[in-house]
Design an enzyme around this catalytic site. Structure first.
Site, mmCIF file in Angstrom:
data_model
loop_
_atom_site.group_PDB
_atom_site.id
_atom_site.type_symbol
_atom_site.label_atom_id
_atom_site.label_comp_id
_atom_site.label_asym_id
_atom_site.label_seq_id
_atom_site.Cartn_x
_atom_site.Cartn_y
_atom_site.Cartn_z
ATOM 1 N N CYS A 111 -7.678 48.000 -14.051
ATOM 2 C CA CYS A 111 -7.634 46.544 -14.004
ATOM 3 C C CYS A 111 -8.689 45.907 -13.092
ATOM 4 O O CYS A 111 -9.557 46.600 -12.543
ATOM 5 C CB CYS A 111 -6.221 46.082 -13.730
ATOM 6 N N ASP A 112 -8.556 44.578 -12.999
ATOM 7 C CA ASP A 112 -9.656 43.695 -12.646
ATOM 8 C C ASP A 112 -10.530 44.097 -11.477
ATOM 9 O O ASP A 112 -11.739 44.027 -11.543
ATOM 10 C CB ASP A 112 -9.073 42.304 -12.351
ATOM 11 N N LYS A 113 -9.923 44.461 -10.338
ATOM 12 C CA LYS A 113 -10.744 44.736 -9.142
ATOM 13 C C LYS A 113 -10.903 46.222 -8.895
ATOM 14 O O LYS A 113 -11.681 46.644 -8.039
ATOM 15 C CB LYS A 113 -10.105 44.109 -7.890
ATOM 16 N N ASP A 161 -3.554 40.829 -11.105
ATOM 17 C CA ASP A 161 -3.936 39.412 -10.980
ATOM 18 C C ASP A 161 -2.935 38.493 -11.670
ATOM 19 O O ASP A 161 -2.611 37.422 -11.169
ATOM 20 C CB ASP A 161 -5.312 39.188 -11.636
ATOM 21 N N GLU A 174 -8.726 33.115 -8.716
ATOM 22 C CA GLU A 174 -8.932 32.850 -10.133
ATOM 23 C C GLU A 174 -8.122 31.608 -10.513
ATOM 24 O O GLU A 174 -6.965 31.472 -10.133
ATOM 25 C CB GLU A 174 -8.459 34.043 -10.956
ATOM 26 N N SER A 182 -10.107 33.761 -14.191
ATOM 27 C CA SER A 182 -9.630 34.966 -14.852
ATOM 28 C C SER A 182 -10.377 35.110 -16.169
ATOM 29 O O SER A 182 -10.883 34.133 -16.715
ATOM 30 C CB SER A 182 -8.139 34.776 -15.128
ATOM 31 N N CYS A 223 -4.489 44.151 -20.167
ATOM 32 C CA CYS A 223 -4.174 43.079 -21.130
ATOM 33 C C CYS A 223 -5.206 43.000 -22.245
ATOM 34 O O CYS A 223 -6.399 43.073 -22.010
ATOM 35 C CB CYS A 223 -4.060 41.761 -20.392
HETATM 36 C C1 LIG Z 1 -5.450 37.617 -18.577
HETATM 37 C C2 LIG Z 1 -5.626 37.424 -17.131
HETATM 38 C C3 LIG Z 1 -5.958 38.664 -16.426
HETATM 39 C C4 LIG Z 1 -4.703 39.192 -15.826
HETATM 40 C C5 LIG Z 1 -7.012 38.422 -15.380
HETATM 41 O O1 LIG Z 1 -6.710 38.137 -14.237
HETATM 42 C C6 LIG Z 1 -8.449 38.479 -15.712
HETATM 43 O O2 LIG Z 1 -8.791 38.738 -16.847
HETATM 44 O O3 LIG Z 1 -9.259 38.271 -14.760
HETATM 45 MG MG LIG Z 2 -8.369 38.675 -12.928
#
Ligand SMILES: CC[C@H](C)C(=O)C(=O)O
Ligand SMILES: [Mg+2]
Length: 600
Positions: free
Chosen positions: A123-125, A82, A489, A515, A192
């Protein structure tokens, strides 16, 4: 009563000689036939630091599983970053990729009749997509994520990619300073380092009970993360035999991720001020499993769950690694349990109840086991690394300070009601969401004139170009699941508001989403969205918007009659939308249902 192996469809019977030949060509030994075939659902890619270190781990998991006599077959899903996809139309693909991931897991697991699966997400998705698949397929499954990124600190404060984005748009910051920050903001592999969406979802997976203790908070670079993968690999084999040999349904995702488990996870989410994306994803995951869990449940919980933990971006003092040192997710749950806010009878993927795991993994007991100390002492290595398990540094002590440490007890809560809230009103008859943990209490009540934009890009231009001034309510419309499409986002506009030093002076509302890196008075998921005829599409510049978080309301200062008489504002932007995204937009619901596909 035993369950028949799904894989017997292709490994048993004379006429499946061809399939057996192919399985053996894959490396399956004949003696493995008749035992569970375990799918290793990996998500390695070098587009995302949360996944760049997953290349080898899939084969380490395979080796662990095959030591126990079962054949394991690895495949990969896609994974979008993202943070790289945003700031341009790449972000249109982010949320749609969640459902693509869920479908791709279904396709591979059902096409090959795999019996069980270990899901390696991060990560996110990717985590929500795989969770949707697990609830859809309802075969034995264990989740283990790639783990969080180490946090870089400058003078004790977090300096992460949000810092880089905000500083880069602040004209008062030099190019050299921006370069210095971007060179250290992301010190290697992992998701992150703040309580952004990835870490929120991996923590919720631990709370729901589909992953092992430490899944949400043990750093990606730490050797303890590799141990977590080995433990998960052994567990999926144990659970597969429990289900197929003993007929024990308690190991199935729908037996674990029950309504009570979702309520526990949402309670944690509110207590830790998780990313608002978690609301969208939990609704979608529950929907896949036919679990009765709705926005109204979230609203009801948010009025009685305190905020006990603040991590970046809600504070720059703590990030995930400090949360781990304070006992991580099970210790936040432990403090919530002291307030009677959980159902601890829920059974988890390791066969324990939540009560048992809270007790076993508490760092507040007289005697803390060496296993628990090992997990929560995992410390950052402090040097750049994009290799999983590349270091084994430990903290000298754990953080047991529940008054002013990373995890608070209820007596020392940041606020008596939670870090997330659901608002309703004539702009959002079906609801919208705000991360209260990230909003300065001085602006929990806010009224101001609307500045309306019908795209994220136009809003960014308006904010950076000085069109938005202190006191304004930025309104971004037609960015919902259908209207975007893909419900972008809005991290850039919310960051630019900070870059222009308007963080406490402005609000931003949208039918898009945020986000996990967003903080400030940012209200998203407005439902129904403009593209579905929602009233947000009728707002014009100068309309007064009233936001009241304590009373959970959001309204445009117009009578019902005036609002009904208002036409929908025309969309002026010129956005190229691909056929793939048009197909997505043709079936997707508004955010209050999780942005799910409506087929029937
Ligand atoms: C810090 C941003 C991250 C990459 C993101 O997209 C989220 O946390 O949804
Ligand atoms: Mg995100």
């Amino acid at each position: 009563m035993k369950h028949q192996l799904r894989s017997s469809m292709s490994t048993e019977g004379r006429r499946m000689a061809g399939a057996r030949a192919l399985w053996m060509a894959n490396g399956m030994k004949r003696e493995m036939m008749g035992k569970p075939i375990i799918a290793i659902v990996n998500s390695f890619t070098q587009f995302v630091p949360g996944h760049t270190h997953l290349h080898e781990i899939g084969q380490l998991v395979k080796a662990e599983i095959e030591k126990l006599g079962c054949y394991a077959a690895e495949f990969n899903t896609i994974a979008i970053d993202d943070g790289i996809a945003m700031g341009h139309d790449g972000m249109l693909y982010s949320l749609p990729s969640r459902d693509l991931i869920a479908d791709s897991v279904e396709y591979m697991v059902n096409a090959h009749k795999a019996d069980a699966m270990i899901c390696i997400s991060n990560c996110d998705k990717i985590t929500p997509g795989m969770l949707m698949a697990a609830m859809r397929l309802n075969i034995p499954a264990v989740f283990v994520s790639g783990g969080p990124m180490e946090a870089h600190k400058i003078n004790g404060e977090n300096a992460d990619l949000i810092t880089a984005m905000i500083k880069a748009a602040d004209a008062s910051v030099s190019d050299e300073e921006v370069t210095r920050i971007e060179n250290c903001a992301c010190p290697g592999c992992g998701s992150c380092s703040g309580m952004f969406t990835a870490n929120s979802m991996n923590s919720l997976t631990e709370a729901i009970g589909l992953s092992l203790p430490g899944n949400g908070t043990i750093l990606a670079t730490h050797t303890n993360r590799i141990q977590l993968f080995k433990d998960a690999a052994q567990l999926i084999v144990k659970n597969a035999f429990k289900y197929y040999e003993e007929g024990d349904d308690s190991v199935l995702p729908r037996s674990i991720a029950t309504r009570q488990a979702f309520m526990n996870a949402m309670t944690l989410d509110i207590a830790m001020g998780g990313s608002t994306n978690t609301i969208l994803h939990l609704l979608a995951i529950a929907n896949e499993g036919g679990v009765d869990f709705k926005m109204a449940d979230i609203d009801q919980l948010s009025r009685r769950v305190p905020c006990l933990c603040k991590l970046a971006p809600n504070t720059q003092r703590f990030s995930i690694q400090e949360c781990n040192r304070a006992g991580g997710i099970l210790n936040i749950l432990g403090e919530l349990n002291k307030g009677g806010l959980l159902d601890t009878t829920c059974r988890r993927v390791n066969g324990h109840t939540l009560a048992e795991d809270i007790e076993e993994y508490s760092i507040m007991k007289e005697t803390v086991s060496s296993e628990v100390k090992r997990i929560y002492s995992s410390a950052p290595g402090g040097v750049f690394s994009n290799k999983m398990g590349s270091q084994s540094k430990t903290y000298d002590t754990l953080d047991t300070d529940r008054a002013d440490g990373c995890i608070r007890d209820i007596e020392h809560a940041y606020s008596k009601d939670g870090g997330l809230a659901v608002l309703f009103g004539n702009i959002a008859q079906n609801g919208c969401v705000v991360k209260t943990a990230g909003v300065d209490a001085s602006i929990w009540k806010f009224s101001g004139p609307a500045k309306v934009f019908d795209s994220q890009e136009a809003a960014c231009e308006g904010i950076l170009g000085g069109k938005v001034v202190s006191g304004d309510v930025v309104v971004i419309t037609h960015e919902g699941p259908k209207g975007g499409p893909g419900m972008q986002e809005m991290l850039y506009p919310t960051s630019y508001i900070k870059s222009k030093h308007l963080g406490k002076g402005c609000a931003l509302i949208t039918d898009g989403r945020f986000s996990g890196g967003t903080s400030g008075l940012s209200i998203g998921h407005i439902s129904p969205e403009a593209a579905a005829g929602g009233n947000i599409g009728k707002i014009v510049d100068g309309d007064i918007i009233d936001i009241d978080i304590p009373n959970r309301s959001i309204n445009v200062r117009l009578s019902d009659e005036e609002l009904a008489a208002r036409p929908m504002m025309p969309v002026t932007r010129n956005r190229q939308v691909s056929k793939a995204l048009k197909a997505y937009a043709s079936m997707v619901s508004s955010a209050d249902m999780g942005g799910v596909r409506i087929i029937d």
